[in-house]
Design an enzyme around this catalytic site. Structure first.
Site, PDB file in Angstrom:
ATOM      1  N   ALA A  32     -33.326 -18.169 -11.636  1.00  0.00           N
ATOM      2  CA  ALA A  32     -33.938 -19.393 -11.378  1.00  0.00           C
ATOM      3  C   ALA A  32     -32.802 -20.420 -11.336  1.00  0.00           C
ATOM      4  CB  ALA A  32     -35.105 -19.820 -12.271  1.00  0.00           C
ATOM      5  N   HIS A  34     -29.955 -22.992 -10.900  1.00  0.00           N
ATOM      6  CA  HIS A  34     -29.644 -24.324 -10.122  1.00  0.00           C
ATOM      7  C   HIS A  34     -28.395 -25.196 -10.378  1.00  0.00           C
ATOM      8  CE1 HIS A  34     -29.997 -25.956 -14.394  1.00  0.00           C
ATOM      9  NE2 HIS A  34     -31.027 -25.052 -14.433  1.00  0.00           N
ATOM     10  N   HIS A  37     -26.247 -24.526 -13.589  1.00  0.00           N
ATOM     11  CA  HIS A  37     -25.689 -22.936 -13.776  1.00  0.00           C
ATOM     12  C   HIS A  37     -24.610 -22.862 -13.082  1.00  0.00           C
ATOM     13  CE1 HIS A  37     -30.000 -21.872 -14.337  1.00  0.00           C
ATOM     14  NE2 HIS A  37     -29.481 -21.342 -15.757  1.00  0.00           N
ATOM     15  N   GLY A 149     -24.218 -23.762 -21.429  1.00  0.00           N
ATOM     16  CA  GLY A 149     -24.511 -25.451 -21.205  1.00  0.00           C
ATOM     17  C   GLY A 149     -24.822 -26.125 -22.418  1.00  0.00           C
ATOM     18  N   ASP A 152     -28.837 -26.604 -23.862  1.00  0.00           N
ATOM     19  CA  ASP A 152     -29.348 -26.053 -25.031  1.00  0.00           C
ATOM     20  C   ASP A 152     -28.563 -26.045 -26.105  1.00  0.00           C
ATOM     21  OD1 ASP A 152     -31.640 -24.768 -23.625  1.00  0.00           O
ATOM     22  OD2 ASP A 152     -30.087 -24.046 -22.138  1.00  0.00           O
TER      23      ASP A 152
HETATM   24  O1  PAF Z   1     -30.292 -20.005 -21.785  1.00  0.00           O
HETATM   25  C1  PAF Z   1     -30.591 -18.792 -21.146  1.00  0.00           C
HETATM   26  O2  PAF Z   1     -30.933 -18.863 -19.923  1.00  0.00           O
HETATM   27  C2  PAF Z   1     -30.824 -17.652 -21.985  1.00  0.00           C
HETATM   28  O3  PAF Z   1     -31.331 -18.119 -23.197  1.00  0.00           O
HETATM   29  C3  PAF Z   1     -29.632 -16.892 -22.218  1.00  0.00           C
HETATM   30  C4  PAF Z   1     -28.466 -17.373 -22.917  1.00  0.00           C
HETATM   31  C5  PAF Z   1     -29.202 -16.320 -20.867  1.00  0.00           C
HETATM   32  C6  PAF Z   1     -30.020 -15.473 -22.745  1.00  0.00           C
HETATM   33  O4  PAF Z   1     -31.312 -14.730 -22.321  1.00  0.00           O
END
Ligand code: PAF
Length: 286
Positions: A32, A34, A37, A149, A152
């Site tokens: 998903a 965006h 990412h 990122g 988080d």
């Molecule tokens: O942040 C995320 O998308 C997930 O927690 C990760 C780091 C890909 C682990 O599944």
């Protein structure tokens, strides 16, 4: 860009790259994708010879089966975006590749002290699942640099703790939050916001900015209390607005005693849970 689904085929490709002493940047994702990412991909492309991204919706980090089932999946769209941004390899495995029955993928490191606040209490076992999958993916890809990122904040702090604790041979690179023009942090969840909730959600960014402006003049309790009121009055339901140390994630009571101070928040905009954060003092120091 090559799309690979099996651990052995990815490793076959990467071993040639390693033999040539080329550097590998790695971006783990759950798809998903965006612009947030893509900023990680672009940073990796700048800093490495080869960029690998993974798309794997990790079952072990979901508390509810329903959430896992509902998680948006569109590999073709993700692949297109990754290719456009210069990614070289997309690793898109099935769960059986990540968690083969004969392999113990548990990670033996205590992260309890980093999970008892913020996201942790509401999502028991979530960060243990994140640690498990990220460690497994690092073992498979063996990247030089790992890209995550800032959005988080708790997640990357825990991963950095694990990298240090287990002495993993990888450098964590944390990339800034990418925001919409009105300040809303980019997230795969934003598309699920109703028009009304999309309109009020930038209050999160405004409240974080307000906290930053007032961190040296108001007490922590005042800032946390007022911030929650600001978010709720705008129409969100705040789960937490917490000011923590940027490295230990301990609650801050006296700003002067900490090098890096961060405000982290989670709030519901209708059915959608949004998270965001801002460094109020100092810098992210990993
Ligand atoms: O942040 C995320 O998308 C997930 O927690 C990760 C780091 C890909 C682990 O599944």
């Amino acid at each position: 860009m090559r799309i690979l689904k099996r651990v052995t085929s990815l490793q076959r490709h990467l071993s040639t790259i390693k033999e040539e002493s080329l550097t590998i940047g790695f971006i783990p994702t759950m798809g998903a994708l965006h612009e947030g990412h893509m900023s990680l991909v672009q940073q990796s492309v700048k800093e490495n010879d080869i960029t690998v991204a993974s798309v794997f919706v990790n079952p072990t980090q979901f508390n509810q089966k329903d959430d896992l089932d509902k998680y948006p999946r569109d590999l073709a769209k993700d692949a297109k975006l990754l290719k456009k941004n210069g990614c070289d390899y997309l690793f898109a495995p099935l769960p059986s590749q990540i968690y083969p029955p004969d392999l113990n993928t548990n990670v033996y490191i205590d992260i309890v002290h980093l999970t008892d606040l913020m996201e942790g209490p509401n999502r028991p076992g979530h960060f243990e699942g994140v640690v498990q999958v990220v460690k497994r993916l690092i073992d498979i890809v063996e990247p030089d640099k790992l890209y995550m990122g800032q959005k988080d904040f708790q997640q990357f702090t825990i991963i950095q703790y694990v990298i240090k604790g287990l002495e993993l041979d990888v450098q964590l690179r944390v990339c800034p939050i990418i925001r919409e023009d009105d300040g809303l942090a980019m997230s795969s969840r934003n598309v699920r916001l109703t028009e009304k909730h999309r309109e009020i959600s930038p209050i999160i960014y405004k409240t974080l900015l307000w906290a930053k402006d007032n961190i040296l003049t108001e007490s922590i309790t005042t800032i946390e209390t007022k911030a929650v009121a600001m978010l709720n009055e705008a129409g969100l339901k705040t789960e937490y607005f917490t000011i923590v140390d940027g490295r230990t994630l301990d609650k801050v009571t006296n700003v002067e005693q900490h090098q890096t101070v961060v405000a982290c928040t989670a709030a519901w905009a209708g059915e959608v849970r949004l998270i965001d954060n801002m460094v109020l003092k100092g810098e992210i120091n990993i």
